[in-house]
Structures are given as structure tokens and as C-alpha cells.
Design an enzyme around this catalytic site. Structure first.
Site, PDB file in Angstrom:
ATOM      1  N   ARG A  19       0.829  -1.218   0.000  1.00  0.00           N
ATOM      2  CA  ARG A  19       0.000   0.000   0.000  1.00  0.00           C
ATOM      3  C   ARG A  19       0.864   1.270   0.000  1.00  0.00           C
ATOM      4  O   ARG A  19       0.598   2.194  -0.784  1.00  0.00           O
ATOM      5  CB  ARG A  19      -0.954  -0.013   1.193  1.00  0.00           C
ATOM      6  CG  ARG A  19      -2.081  -1.043   1.077  1.00  0.00           C
ATOM      7  CD  ARG A  19      -2.923  -1.066   2.334  1.00  0.00           C
ATOM      8  NE  ARG A  19      -2.100  -1.341   3.511  1.00  0.00           N
ATOM      9  CZ  ARG A  19      -2.487  -1.128   4.761  1.00  0.00           C
ATOM     10  NH1 ARG A  19      -3.676  -0.606   5.002  1.00  0.00           N
ATOM     11  NH2 ARG A  19      -1.692  -1.428   5.776  1.00  0.00           N
ATOM     12  N   ASN A  37      -6.144  -2.654   1.999  1.00  0.00           N
ATOM     13  CA  ASN A  37      -6.120  -4.102   2.187  1.00  0.00           C
ATOM     14  C   ASN A  37      -7.560  -4.566   2.332  1.00  0.00           C
ATOM     15  O   ASN A  37      -8.297  -4.071   3.189  1.00  0.00           O
ATOM     16  CB  ASN A  37      -5.345  -4.479   3.449  1.00  0.00           C
ATOM     17  CG  ASN A  37      -3.848  -4.427   3.252  1.00  0.00           C
ATOM     18  OD1 ASN A  37      -3.357  -4.453   2.128  1.00  0.00           O
ATOM     19  ND2 ASN A  37      -3.107  -4.369   4.342  1.00  0.00           N
TER      20      ASN A  37
END
Length: 842
Positions: A19, A37
Site C-alpha cells: 500500500r 487491504n
């Protein structure tokens, strides 16, 4: 033209800095959007100029973080989208998320990160929510990663706020699999939730330009885990532990995946005492060294071995020991050979699997090998211990023989109180048990001996894919299990030998945890043929269809599946013992096979195992079995040339075994390559009784190393036709060995000659099969192929015949790879059955 694209990324993309990578990539390209996520994958959207979005799409794969593994990226056009509002499908409902603030006092989770990329556009890292679990979601658990160079510099930089902090980590390193409690991977779903971030760590965690941006295990002395030694904390605890080791003591250290026992590797008294307390008289220990130069002073490394040693997994690497170092060089790093319990109403408990490395100056008896097991520090704590002590350390599993490695503080104190002089522990719980991985290199070919910390449970490809979720239950020794779904197989960590209730309980707990984390609910389970294996008994208790897979078919299928071999191949299994489909014991086999079935086309001659399991623990019994009961294939009886061997054994033992063999009392016969190694080791006077599995074979391989550059004439061998099979008459080899021994040929030369003969036999058996129409792709499997001289010569001879030769790399060639092979066979059979059913319905 401005476009908006949605993306879903599958693979190992949680817990590896994916990320933050997406955040930086989008920001650098001036794109707005979000990333999160979700379940076990990553989702997001990007919006901006079409050429920038195209560049983002390309670099999403090519520039992924080093610990990531991108398996699939799915894209979709987002048409008619409203301007980006900072919340996407992956984010939980706004009010609950927004109410947590910047730093949570209970869970330690920070608020979503929003930054202003180039051009003023906003890109968000959304907080992950558990969300609904999708039946088709693919979840991958990242493996632990050793401390990176940047964190190591901080560890030893005075003035840095993490100076000498043992738990330093960042996005590129630190605990992962051992701290994860649930997915999606966020701090609140790890054991780090017990440590709320301080203000300084929270700034790093939310700063897109910081390498700790969204590093979930991030911590510092102000807010993270703390060392403890009795009533001492922090630096004082570390100093006390260092003092105990320096004084010749043994300490228990809480590592990443479990407790480890540590002592001075150059102190023979300390090593001998560790052996006595751990009840491990000769089984080798691994040795941890400070850095690469320290490893180079003890062993010779090629480029492949160096890469393995310094990889983020930080495995134990079996290396060639340097000689002439004044006795300070750790010796004995074993090759590992597979042995299985013999069929019986109540199979005996197997002896433990070997572990590499043993300090030379230890007075405890141990075979001398030309390989040793070295590894580099994994964590900041390991680095601090080695820096303070400035000497190699024995670092071995924190357990007693046959028990699982301890992970719970209370259990560790109970199990190790009679072994360790003190405990260097900390307050971060270990969620999952992971022993140290073990690897080796044969030339430039890397091999995995034990797949554990740093390697497991990172998934492996499975081809053909599993049509239904399934499990491979594994074998009895070097146990692992495998969960497979679609084209991915998750091989669980090395559990050891399923010898007692504690190990069995550790297996069932690890299996349940892995099912929960991966989201896989098996609808079939594959298992070994042996009814006495605890893994088989467990599999048959599962309320799903069962797929029985022969032990050695699983070995060669594991190799074929790892390399994507979908058609027929020749499988060569050189192993200990496994139950054959005819009810006899196998171990030296040649198959024409594919992933669904096999046909035996060659084998080693059989010999009795006098006393069954006792013959495995006592190679002298195995040798007597060959002397008195070798399969009659035309070679002269061995008894005449074995007079010297018989004369050095206890006369009563000789007569008892002779009677057992003649009367066929408790003497199951086996065509085992591993037991042939045991026989030769005993005939040469190297080992008559073993204290751990594979000890005799280790001694025999070590003797080859002492032969130097000498290349003796291989021992004689014969291959004969018995019915439909080509059979290796091992009595011819043993007779030649005994005759040359009587003529005074040195043991190292004879050991080398035996390895050469076995390689020549393997090549001839394969050549005969190819002449009969067998495929020209050869898959090697079984624990004997961890033996460097054997594997090296077999590969060379088979390649000289123009054959394609494959051996497992990421999948262990020994029994640690059995569960993967079982899963591959089950997947192929179930797919074939489904296709057959569909064909009939048409």
C-alpha cells in the site's frame, strides 16, 4: 483525457509495504485515488491523465516491493464516477473509521493516511476492515524477513532513537507470519496491537516519505516490546544474558518464531553441557555468525551460497567447512536422509531429524563432516548478542528432543528450565511457531532442506490447479502440511516429527490457523498409504473425501509439480522407507509416472530389517540383514567376505540376527536406498548405532570429503531383470566394498567409490527405462538427494545421456515436500475425475 481505473491485486501483497508503494507511485505520477487491504488482497482506484494511469498500470508490477509477489492484477473501468471522495469499496463505514483519531490508545492503529501527490491530487491509504469473507478470495501470508541494512545502521548509530533497540524494523523487514492474528493485515490484527504507537512512531507511520509508512510492526523503546531477564529490563537484561553466555552458560532466547537455546560455539564445555541437558548426544547444531566475513573465515562460499546466506529469509546454509583453523571451526553440517517407521501394529517412535553445525572443539562424539550449518543474525536482538560476544554462537531450537519448539513464555519456562541457565524474553507474543529454515547449494543449484522461518508460508504455484480446495496431510517425519486452492499451494512450516502428543497438537493448531488465515476450507485431503502415520490417521478422521498417495510417488510428484511438468516423466526416488502399494517397504524406486498415477519400472534389491524399527536405529543390524538375507539375484553370498565385519560385532547379536533372518521373524524387507547408506556406514566402521535420523548417512558423506581430490574406481554394480522390473543387485556392490576393505583400501576412498557406484546404478536404471520407452524428463525426489556427492554425480550422468533432469528447489526433496506432492497428485486426480464425469454426462 482523464480516466479512472479500479484495480485488484492478488499475491503476497499484504505485510510487504504494498500500500505505501502504491501511494508513492500514484503520488509521483500525480494521480488521485485510494488503496486498501481487503480480505487477503489489495484493492484501489486511480484517476488522472490516461498516459499517467497507463504508466501506473505498468509499474504496479515491475516496481513492486522486494518482499511482494504480484500474481494477478485485475483492472476495471470506472465510468461515470463522481469526483474522488476519499472512500472506496475497501474502507469500512465512515463513522466507525473516522472516530478512531490519529493514535488509538487501545489498539495502536492510526487513522487513514491522505497525502497530496504532485499536482495537488489526493491519494488515500484506507483503513482495512475485516469485511465479508469471500469464498473465492485468495489470501497469502507474508513470511518473516530479517533485519534490513537501513534498520541495522540505526541499531548501531549512537544518537538514533532506536540505537540498540532489539525490535527495530520497517516496511522492508521484521516479523510478519509470526505476529499475524487475522487478515487483512493491519496492526490491530497482529500481536503488535498490544503496543499503541507513541507520537514519534505515529508520525513515521503516517508519513508517506518515511520507510516506516504503514509498517505494521513499527515500534521504538518508548512504545514497543521490551527485553526481560528475571527482574531486569531493556539494556540491563541484554547485558545479563551476554554475561551468562560469556561465562559458559546456556540461555533461552525468545526469537521470531519460537525460543532458541544459545551458547558459545567455541566453548567445548558449554556445548557438551547443552548436549547433555537437551538429550542430544551427537545431533549437530546450527551456528550463527556475526557477518559474511565471519562466515567466510569458517566456510567456503560460492555466489549461490552467499545469496542464500544474505537473503531476507536468513536460513541456515549448509557450507563447506574450511580446515586447519586450529579447532575453532564448527564442523558437521549434515545431509538429511529420510527414514520412515516400518509397518507394525504400533509403529515405534522415529528418531529426530538432523540439524546442521557442531563446534569442532566439543568433546561430545559426532561424525566429522565437510559441511557445516551457518546463518547470519535474523533480528536486532541477534545482532546485539553477536556484537557483544564477538564469537560464533550455537543457536538451536528451544525444545527437548522430539518436542515442538516452545513459543509460549510459560510453556518455555516449564520445558526449558532444566536446560537454560536463564531466559532472555520479551513481551511481544509469538502467534505462530516457525523454526529456522535450512538450505544448501549443489554447485549453483539451490536446494531447500527445511522450509520454515523466512520461507514458509509464502505460497508456491500448483500446476495443474486444484479444482476444489484440498489439503496434503504430509508424512511422519520432517512433517509439513499443505493447503491448496486453484493454482496456489500454501506449505505450512516444518513441524518436526509427529512422534508425540505435543508435536501432533502443534500440527493441528497450525493447520487450523492456516485454514483460517488463508480462507481455505479443504473439501478433500490427501495422505500417505502408511496406516500408522499420525498424519494418515488424522486425514482419515476428516469428514471429506480421502486421496491415498504412495510415499515415493508424492516425492517425485512434488518435483514435477514445482517445475510445471504436466505430462509423463521418469521419477527416481532415493529415500528411507515408505509403504509401497503392494504392502512392502520401498525406498529405491524408478517410476514412469505423471501426477495422477505411476508404474514401477525399476528398484533396488530388497534386504531384511532385523527387528524392524531397531534396524533403523542400529545400522549394524541393517548391515547384518544384507549379509545374511540379501535378495538372491546372482551375486555370491556376502557372509564369506564379511568375516572381518562379523568379527568385530558382539557374537550374540550376530547369532540372534542370523536366526531372525533365517526364520523371517520380524524382518520386513525393504528396497531402500537410505538403508543401504546405513549398511555401508556400518560395514566401514563409521556408525553402528545412531542417535538421530540420518546420522550414518552423514558420516558416510563426510568420509567422502576426506578423500580429497582422489577419484577411486567405483564399486561394482549389477542391474538384472526380475519380471517386469530392472533391479539393482546391491550385494555385488557390498561384496566389492568388503573385498577392497580387506585389501587395505582407506575408508574415505571406499566411501567415495560407493557414492560413485550408486550414481552409476541410478543412471543405468534410468537408461534401461528410457530404452524401454520411458520419458526423457527425470524428476529426482527423496531425502538421499540432499547428499551432495550423490546428487552431483547423478545429475551429471543423466545429463550426459541427454536427459532433462529436475530436482526440487523451493520444495524440500525430503519428507518436508511430501505434503506438496500429495496435494499435486490429489489435484490432478480430482481434476481428471471431474473431466471424466463431465465427458460421460455429455
Amino acid at each position: 483525457m482523464r480516466v479512472t481505473r479500479g484495480f485488484t491485486v492478488h499475491g503476497t501483497v499484504q505485510g510487504v509495504g504494498f500500500r505505501p508503494f502504491v501511494h508513492r507511485l500514484a503520488g509521483g505520477l500525480g494521480l488521485s485515488g485510494w488503496v486498501a487491504n481487503v480480505d487477503g488482497h489489495v484493492e484501489g482506484e486511480v484517476a488522472g491523465p490516461a498516459d499517467a494511469v497507463a504508466e501506473f498500470r505498468r509499474r504496479l508490477r515491475t516496481d513492486a516491493p522486494v518482499l511482494a509477489c504480484v500474481r494477478e492484477v485485475r483492472w476495471n473501468d470506472v465510468t461515470g464516477a463522481a469526483p474522488f471522495q476519499g472512500r472506496g469499496r475497501g474502507a469500512p463505514p465512515g463513522p466507525a473509521a473516522a472516530g478512531q483519531g490519529a493514535v488509538s490508545g487501545s489498539g495502536g492503529e492510526t487513522a487513514p493516511s491522505t497525502a497530496q501527490p504532485r499536482g495537488g491530487a489526493a491519494f488515500d491509504i484506507r483503513r482495512s476492515g475485516p469485511g465479508p469473507r469471500s469464498a473465492t478470495a485468495r489470501r497469502e501470508i507474508p513470511a518473516d524477513a530479517a533485519i534490513c541494512d537501513a534498520c541495522l545502521r540505526e541499531l548501531f548509530t549512537p544518537g538514533d532513537r532506536r540505537y540498540r533497540y532489539p525490535f527495530v524494523n520497517c516496511t522492508d523487514c521484521g516479523p510478519r507470519a509470526t505476529i499475524i492474528e487475522d487478515l487483512p493485515y493491519d496492526r490491530v490484527r497482529t500481536t503488535m496491537r498490544r503496543f499503541p504507537l507513541c507520537a514519534d512512531c505515529a508520525v513515521e507511520y503516517t508519513n508517506a516519505r518515511d520507510r516506516r509508512f504503514h509498517a505494521e510492526p513499527v515500534a521504538c523503546p518508548a512504545c514497543g516490546p521490551t527485553l526481560a531477564w528475571e527482574s531486569l529490563r531493556g539494556e540491563r537484561a541484554l547485558k545479563a544474558a551476554v554475561g551468562a553466555v560469556a561465562a559458559g552458560g546456556i540461555i533461552a532466547v525468545k526469537g521470531l518464531g519460537g525460543y532458541q537455546l544459545v551458547c558459545d560455539a567455541t566453548d567445548p564445555a558449554a556445548v557438551a553441557e547443552l548436549r547433555r541437558r537437551k538429550r542430544r548426544p551427537t545431533k549437530p547444531f546450527a551456528v550463527m555468525v556475526r557477518d559474511v566475513p565471519a562466515a567466510g573465515r569458517l566456510a567456503r562460499l560460492n555466489s549461490t551460497e552467499l545469496a542464500l546466506l544474505t537473503s531476507s529469509a536468513r536460513p541456515v546454509v549448509l557450507l563447506r567447512a574450511r580446515r586447519g583453523q586450529g579447532g575453532a571451526v564448527p564442523q558437521v553440517a549434515p545431509a538429511v536422509h529420510s527414514r520412515q517407521p516400518v509397518p507394525a501394529a504400533h509403529p515405534g517412535q522415529p528418531t529426530p531429524a538432523p540439524e546442521p553445525g557442531l563446534p569442532t572443539r566439543s568433546p561430545a562424539p559426532a561424525p566429522v563432516a565437510d559441511r557445516l550449518g551457518l546463518f547470519l543474525p535474523t533480528t536486532g536482538l541477534h545482532h546485539l548478542l553477536l556484537h557483544e560476544l564477538d564469537r560464533p554462537l550455537v543457536v538451536t531450537s528451544g525444545n527437548l528432543a522430539d518436542e515442538p519448539i516452545a513459543i509460549d513464555d510459560t510453556d518455555a519456562c516449564r520445558a526449558l528450565k532444566g536446560v537454560a541457565d536463564g531466559f532472555l524474553t520479551h513481551d511481544r507474543p509469538i502467534r505462530a511457531r516457525y523454526d529456522d529454515s535450512v538450505v544448501a547449494a549443489v554447485g549453483r543449484l539451490p536446494l531447500t532442506v527445511r522450509r520454515a522461518r523466512g520461507l514458509a508460508p509464502a505460497p508456491l504455484p500448483l500446476d495443474p490447479p486444484a479444482s476444489v480446495p484440498l489439503a496434503g496431510a504430509g508424512a511422519q517425519l520432517k512433517h509439513t502440511f499443505t493447503l491448496a486452492d486453484a493454482g496456489v499451494a500454501h506449505v505450512g512450516p516444518h513441524e518436526g516429527d509427529l512422534a508425540d502428543a505435543a508435536t501432533y497438537e502443534a500440527f493441528t493448531q497450525a493447520y487450523a490457523d492456516m485454514c483460517r488465515l488463508t480462507g481455505i476450507t479443504p473439501r478433500a485431503v490427501a495422505h500417505d498409504l502408511h496406516p500408522g502415520y499420525l498424519s494418515t490417521r488424522w486425514a482419515l478422521e476428516q469428514p471429506v473425501p480421502h486421496v491415498a498417495v504412495q510415499h515415493h510417488h508424492a516425492h517425485v510428484a512434488a518435483c514435477a509439480a514445482e517445475h510445471g511438468v504436466r505430462g509423463p516423466f521418469l521419477g527416481v526416488a532415493c529415500d528411507g522407507l515408505g509403504l509401497g502399494d503392494d504392502g512392502t517397504l520401498w525406498g529405491g524406486e524408478v517410476f514412469v509416472a505423471d501426477l495422477t498415477r505411476y508404474r514401477r519400472v525399476g528398484r533396488f534389491a530388497t534386504a531384511p530389517l532385523p527387528g524392524g524399527e531397531a534396524a533403523v536405529r542400529h545400522p549394524s543390524r541393517m548391515a547384518l540383514g544384507h549379509v545374511f538375507g540379501a535378495e538372491p539375484l546372482g551375486s555370491p553370498s556376502l557372509e564369506r567376505v564379511a568375516r572381518g565385519f562379523l568379527g568385530r560385532l558382539d557374537a550374540r547379536l550376530v547369532e540372534v540376527v542370523r536366526s531372525m533372518v533365517e526364520r523371517e521373524v520380524n524382518c520386513p524387507r525393504a528396497s531402500s536406498a537410505g538403508r543401504l547408506f546405513d549398511t555401508v556406514a556400518s560395514l566401514l566402521g563409521l556408525v553402528d548405532t545412531v542417535s538421530y535420523e540420518g546420522e550414518a548417512a552423514v558420516a558416510l558423506e563426510a568420509a567422502v570429503g576426506r578423500a580429497g581430490r582422489d577419484h577411486p574406481v567405483p564399486l561394482r554394480h549389477r542391474v538384472v531383470r526380475v519380471g517386469s522390473l530392472w533391479v539393482y543387485d546391491s550385494a555385488a556392490t557390498l561384496g566389492d566394498l568388503l573385498e577392497r576393505q580387506a585389501d587395505g583400501e582407506p575408508v574415505p576412498r571406499l566411501a567415495a567409490a560407493f557414492h560413485s557406484a550408486l550414481a552409476a546404478v541410478t543412471a543405468e536404471l534410468v537408461a534401461r527405462a528410457v530404452e524401454d520407452g520411458a520419458p526423457r524428463t527425470v524428476c529426482l525426489g527423496g531425502g538421499c538427494f540432499v547428499n551432495v556427492p550423490l546428487l552431483t554425480q547423478v545429475r551429471r550422468r543423466l545429463r550426459a545421456q541427454g536427459l532433462r533432469v529436475l530436482v526440487g528447489r523451493a520444495v524440500p526433496v525430503g519428507d518436508g515436500g511430501i505434503s506438496y506432492g500429495q496435494a499435486a497428485v490429489a489435484a490432478a486426480r480430482l481434476t481428471e475425475a471431474q473431466q471424466g464425469k463431465a465427458k460421460k454426462e455429455r
